[in-house]
Design an enzyme around this catalytic site. Structure first.
Site, PDB file in Angstrom:
ATOM      1  N   LYS A  55       0.840  -1.189   0.000  1.00 20.85           N
ATOM      2  CA  LYS A  55       0.000   0.000   0.000  1.00 20.85           C
ATOM      3  C   LYS A  55       0.881   1.248   0.000  1.00 20.85           C
ATOM      4  O   LYS A  55       1.778   1.382   0.838  1.00 20.85           O
ATOM      5  CB  LYS A  55      -0.902   0.015   1.234  1.00 20.85           C
ATOM      6  CG  LYS A  55      -1.871  -1.146   1.324  1.00 20.85           C
ATOM      7  CD  LYS A  55      -3.018  -1.012   0.365  1.00 20.85           C
ATOM      8  CE  LYS A  55      -4.043  -2.115   0.575  1.00 20.85           C
ATOM      9  NZ  LYS A  55      -5.210  -1.967  -0.329  1.00 20.85           N
TER      10      LYS A  55
ATOM     11  N   LYS B 133     -12.944  -7.891  -6.926  1.00 22.08           N
ATOM     12  CA  LYS B 133     -13.344  -8.743  -5.816  1.00 22.08           C
ATOM     13  C   LYS B 133     -14.656  -9.401  -6.245  1.00 22.08           C
ATOM     14  O   LYS B 133     -15.663  -8.707  -6.443  1.00 22.08           O
ATOM     15  CB  LYS B 133     -13.545  -7.916  -4.561  1.00 22.08           C
ATOM     16  CG  LYS B 133     -12.298  -7.148  -4.128  1.00 22.08           C
ATOM     17  CD  LYS B 133     -12.606  -6.169  -3.015  1.00 22.08           C
ATOM     18  CE  LYS B 133     -11.363  -5.388  -2.620  1.00 22.08           C
ATOM     19  NZ  LYS B 133     -10.892  -4.482  -3.717  1.00 22.08           N
TER      20      LYS B 133
END
Length: 365
Positions: A173, A276
């Site tokens: 990240k 997802k």
């Protein structure tokens, strides 16, 4: 196949350390397992886990929709079930029903999907897998990235450990600190990995276009696997303008439902889509998107947000069914201190799917 019963089983799974998502910091993963039982006693399982960013109200809304949908399942034929309009609920119901059908057919779920959907029945690149493969097969390996978390003081240690475990890609990240500081920290991570790890970065829509360009151009020449969501205010044209000058893929994730698949593909905005399956709305929706992406020459990467073993295993079966082999974002199971079922083994950076029928697992009582 007629459904005899359907039950919901709540779970709350603590994390080893906080997971920093785009709009929430996660310390516990909450969800519901769905068990669908046929009249002949077979059980199929699905996972319903709302995104952490949905908050308490969002979780309550999804679980209420799941309970309502489950009440209507007993007595129905599996072929006649119309899953919910709520994406996470549809994912859970479709997974449980396909798991049930695959168990009855005596096939692993990914093999059952390949036999059921002609759109994904072509040989997979680099594997030689075929739609007519034997019914008894060895465990299948799904390449996954190591989830390295934020670019903090411990990231280089985690990257080195991932390289030692055989991972080829590590996901980090970024977009939290100053660009120059993160660039220096990233150089340290890459040095510690000593050429054994390509880096996949997720900026979570962190930067205005000028800063994004400065950061991205500073990465040229480094072992970068790709960068997700670099722009704070993305448009297909702006992403395409960035992508055309870069040797590595840009990827759309949370921008996908906002900008739309058609607009992104038409503009050649990115070279990778990150999805997802639960957020997209299930197995059928993911397979349809996979076919569309393949036609456009765009990679499709499946990912999870620290889902349970049931959710991750279902997504891994789906990834293994696709006609092309990519490195997927499903390496999150070791973030959980406990789970709903024994997790699949990870060997040399790949999740090893069980060879048993359906999902190949049974949740713990």
């Amino acid at each position: 196949m007629r459904i005899a019963a359907a039950t919901v089983h709540p779970y709350a799974l603590p994390l080893v350390r906080p997971w920093v998502a785009s709009r929430a910091t996660l310390t516990e993963r909450r969800g519901r397992l769905l068990a669908v039982t046929s009249e002949d006693g077979l059980v199929g399982w699905g996972d319903c886990a709302p995104l952490p960013s949905s908050g308490e109200a969002g979780h309550a809304r999804v679980f209420q929709a799941l309970n309502a949908a489950v009440r209507g399942l007993p007595g129905r034929d599996t072929a006649d079930v119309s899953p919910s309009d709520v994406p996470e609920v549809r994912w859970a119901i479709e997974t449980a029903l396909f798991d049930l059908e695959a168990r009855r057919a005596g096939l692993p779920l990914r093999r059952f999907l390949r036999s059921s959907f002609p759109v994904i029945a072509s040989p997979r690149q680099g594997t030689g897998a075929r739609n007519d493969e034997p019914r008894t097969i060895a465990p299948v390996r799904v390449p996954i990235n190591a989830a390295l978390g934020p670019l903090d003081a411990g990231c280089a240690d985690r990257a080195e450990a991932a390289a030692e475990r055989g991972f080829a890609v590590g996901k980090i990240k970024v977009g939290v600190g100053a660009i120059d500081d993160e660039r220096r920290a990233l150089a340290d991570v890459i040095e510690r990995a000593r050429g054994r790890l390509r880096v996949r970065l997720d900026a979570n829509r962190a930067w205005p276009e000028a800063e994004a360009r400065r950061f991205l151009e500073s990465l040229v020449g480094l072992p970068i696997d790709g960068v997700e969501e670099p722009l704070a205010d993305p448009t297909p044209a702006a992403l395409a303008h960035l992508q055309k000058d870069l040797p590595f893929p840009l990827a759309a994730d949370e921008s996908l439902p906002v900008l739309g698949v058609d607009a992104l593909l038409e503009a050649r905005a990115v070279r990778r889509l990150v999805v997802k399956p639960a957020r997209l709305g299930g197995i059928r929706a993911t397979l349809a998107l996979a076919a569309q992406a393949q036609t456009a020459g765009v990679e499709l990467v499946l990912t999870s947000v620290v889902d349970s073993t049931v959710g991750v295993t279902a997504a891994a079966h789906l990834a293994a069914a696709l006609p092309t082999e990519n490195t997927h974002g499903l390496g999150t199971l070791d973030w959980l201190t406990r789970d709903v079922a024994p997790p699949p083994v990870i060997v040399d950076g790949a999740l090893c799917l069980p060879a048993g029928p359906g999902l190949g697992l049974v949740p713990k009582g």
